[in-house]
Design an enzyme around this catalytic site. Structure first.
Site, PDB file in Angstrom:
ATOM      1  N   HIS A 186       0.851  -1.201   0.000  1.00  0.00           N
ATOM      2  CA  HIS A 186       0.000   0.000   0.000  1.00  0.00           C
ATOM      3  C   HIS A 186       0.888   1.253   0.000  1.00  0.00           C
ATOM      4  O   HIS A 186       0.591   2.238  -0.684  1.00  0.00           O
ATOM      5  CB  HIS A 186      -0.903   0.018   1.233  1.00  0.00           C
ATOM      6  CG  HIS A 186      -1.842  -1.154   1.323  1.00  0.00           C
ATOM      7  ND1 HIS A 186      -1.816  -2.029   2.378  1.00  0.00           N
ATOM      8  CD2 HIS A 186      -2.806  -1.601   0.478  1.00  0.00           C
ATOM      9  CE1 HIS A 186      -2.744  -2.971   2.196  1.00  0.00           C
ATOM     10  NE2 HIS A 186      -3.349  -2.729   1.052  1.00  0.00           N
TER      11      HIS A 186
ATOM     12  N   GLU B 113      -1.603  -4.951  -9.074  1.00  0.00           N
ATOM     13  CA  GLU B 113      -1.785  -6.121  -9.946  1.00  0.00           C
ATOM     14  C   GLU B 113      -1.965  -7.401  -9.142  1.00  0.00           C
ATOM     15  O   GLU B 113      -2.346  -8.421  -9.693  1.00  0.00           O
ATOM     16  CB  GLU B 113      -0.576  -6.265 -10.880  1.00  0.00           C
ATOM     17  CG  GLU B 113      -0.533  -5.192 -11.944  1.00  0.00           C
ATOM     18  CD  GLU B 113       0.583  -5.405 -12.944  1.00  0.00           C
ATOM     19  OE1 GLU B 113       1.514  -6.186 -12.660  1.00  0.00           O
ATOM     20  OE2 GLU B 113       0.523  -4.768 -14.020  1.00  0.00           O
ATOM     21  N   LYS B 114      -1.704  -7.336  -7.846  1.00  0.00           N
ATOM     22  CA  LYS B 114      -1.932  -8.509  -7.003  1.00  0.00           C
ATOM     23  C   LYS B 114      -3.389  -8.948  -7.124  1.00  0.00           C
ATOM     24  O   LYS B 114      -3.698 -10.125  -7.144  1.00  0.00           O
ATOM     25  CB  LYS B 114      -1.580  -8.179  -5.558  1.00  0.00           C
ATOM     26  CG  LYS B 114      -1.604  -9.358  -4.662  1.00  0.00           C
ATOM     27  CD  LYS B 114      -2.462  -9.071  -3.487  1.00  0.00           C
ATOM     28  CE  LYS B 114      -2.823 -10.360  -2.807  1.00  0.00           C
ATOM     29  NZ  LYS B 114      -4.010 -10.152  -1.999  1.00  0.00           N
TER      30      LYS B 114
ATOM     31  N   SER C 106      -2.983  -8.001   3.485  1.00  0.00           N
ATOM     32  CA  SER C 106      -3.424  -7.759   4.862  1.00  0.00           C
ATOM     33  C   SER C 106      -3.833  -9.067   5.523  1.00  0.00           C
ATOM     34  O   SER C 106      -3.643  -9.262   6.723  1.00  0.00           O
ATOM     35  CB  SER C 106      -4.605  -6.794   4.873  1.00  0.00           C
ATOM     36  OG  SER C 106      -4.268  -5.623   4.161  1.00  0.00           O
TER      37      SER C 106
HETATM   38  P1  AMP Z   1      -6.515  -4.029  -0.088  1.00  0.00           P
HETATM   39  O1  AMP Z   1      -5.297  -4.766   0.418  1.00  0.00           O
HETATM   40  O2  AMP Z   1      -7.591  -4.952  -0.554  1.00  0.00           O
HETATM   41  O3  AMP Z   1      -6.953  -2.984   0.847  1.00  0.00           O
HETATM   42  O4  AMP Z   1      -6.032  -3.343  -1.421  1.00  0.00           O
HETATM   43  C1  AMP Z   1      -5.820  -1.978  -1.613  1.00  0.00           C
HETATM   44  C2  AMP Z   1      -4.998  -1.819  -2.857  1.00  0.00           C
HETATM   45  O5  AMP Z   1      -3.668  -2.284  -2.611  1.00  0.00           O
HETATM   46  C3  AMP Z   1      -5.525  -2.636  -4.064  1.00  0.00           C
HETATM   47  O6  AMP Z   1      -5.372  -1.880  -5.240  1.00  0.00           O
HETATM   48  C4  AMP Z   1      -4.617  -3.840  -4.042  1.00  0.00           C
HETATM   49  O7  AMP Z   1      -4.478  -4.457  -5.325  1.00  0.00           O
HETATM   50  C5  AMP Z   1      -3.311  -3.207  -3.609  1.00  0.00           C
HETATM   51  N1  AMP Z   1      -2.411  -4.235  -3.065  1.00  0.00           N
HETATM   52  C6  AMP Z   1      -2.640  -5.045  -2.005  1.00  0.00           C
HETATM   53  N2  AMP Z   1      -1.605  -5.908  -1.849  1.00  0.00           N
HETATM   54  C7  AMP Z   1      -0.730  -5.655  -2.849  1.00  0.00           C
HETATM   55  C8  AMP Z   1       0.532  -6.207  -3.246  1.00  0.00           C
HETATM   56  N3  AMP Z   1       1.104  -7.197  -2.598  1.00  0.00           N
HETATM   57  N4  AMP Z   1       1.154  -5.663  -4.320  1.00  0.00           N
HETATM   58  C9  AMP Z   1       0.597  -4.641  -5.018  1.00  0.00           C
HETATM   59  N5  AMP Z   1      -0.587  -4.085  -4.696  1.00  0.00           N
HETATM   60  C10 AMP Z   1      -1.237  -4.578  -3.620  1.00  0.00           C
END
Ligand code: AMP
Length: 255
Positions: free
Chosen positions: A34, A146-147, A184
């Site tokens: 993030h 892109e994850k 997370s």
């Molecule tokens: P979240 O973890 O669901 O709150 O995701 C928030 C944003 O962070 C989204 O656009 C996810 O794709 C991105 N994100 C979460 N983990 C990764 C990661 N390991 N690498 C790149 N982007 C991430």
């Protein structure tokens, strides 16, 4: 750094901002990936707005919603360190659903595949909240990882279909040193599961045949939902204990 709790506050704050805004939507429990999105947004825009909202309509599993990690103090520290101008963090989930979710985005094809097959309603809930957030923040650019490749692809499709003003910027997957995609939900892995978890990425990148990846994962204690090769990428979702892990790799990344 401003903390905004309501849609009205966010709109008023946005109206007064001169220059370009980069937006990073998240569900909190922030980690280095993030932070990398926030840094990129900071570099490419005059202002950065971060949202932290655990969106109930995208959770098909009530336990997953209840157990979603919350790390507010550390989230604040990361946002501060990355130069975020404002965090939109509604305390009341109804703030985003004044209509009680009568209205929503529906995608009829790709949202039913891969994760969508196992998480009914997930992508429509996600698209609906992203649409609402994009309308409120009215950013020049919004940053997604892109994850969550299927999510990114569906958001791009929605933005094109509805002529949104915001440009969608894709950011590469950040991984731990052992290859595990940062997430997370990794906080919820037991020590033993955490040790096994990097095998997901290893299997995706080292085994040629998708069906053999599935067998290898199952032999290593994963409960596999899918391993699918699609349009030059390989996608997978699998459970370790109570934690659902997803990952995807580009064809070239495979040996
Ligand atoms: P979240 O973890 O669901 O709150 O995701 C928030 C944003 O962070 C989204 O656009 C996810 O794709 C991105 N994100 C979460 N983990 C990764 C990661 N390991 N690498 C790149 N982007 C991430």
């Amino acid at each position: 750094m401003r903390i905004l709790k309501t849609a009205a506050e966010l709109k008023a704050f946005r109206r007064e901002l001169p220059g370009e805004v980069g937006f990073v939507p998240t569900m909190g429990a922030l980690h280095a990936a993030h932070a990398s999105l926030l840094r990129r947004a900071r570099n490419e825009n005059d202002h950065v707005i971060l949202s932290i909202f655990v969106n109930p309509t995208q959770f098909n599993n009530p336990d997953d919603l209840k157990n979603y990690p919350k790390t507010w103090d550390s989230d604040l520290a990361i946002a501060h360190a990355e130069g975020v101008d404002a965090i939109f963090a509604p305390t009341d989930p109804n703030e985003m659903y004044p209509d009680g979710y009568r209205y929503g985005i529906v995608e009829k094809e790709f949202s039913k595949e891969l994760c969508g097959e196992f998480r009914p309603g997930h992508f429509d809930g996600m698209l609906t909240v992203v649409m609402k957030l994009l309308n409120l923040v009215w950013a020049e650019r919004a940053y997604f990882g892109e994850k969550d490749y299927q999510q990114l692809s569906l958001i791009r499709g929605m933005v094109d279909a509805f002529f949104f003003h915001t440009e969608i910027v894709a950011c590469p997957t950040l991984r731990e040193k052992d290859g595990l995609a940062m997430s997370s939900r990794n906080l919820r892995l037991t020590a033993d599961e955490r040790e096994k978890a990097p095998y997901l990425h290893r299997a995706l990148t080292t085994i040629a045949d998708a069906s053999k990846v599935r067998t290898a994962l199952e032999e290593n204690g994963f409960k596999v939902e899918y391993v699918v090769d699609r349009e030059g990428r390989r996608f997978a979702a699998a459970w370790l204990g109570n934690v659902r892990l997803i990952d995807n790799v580009e064809k070239e990344a495979r040996k």
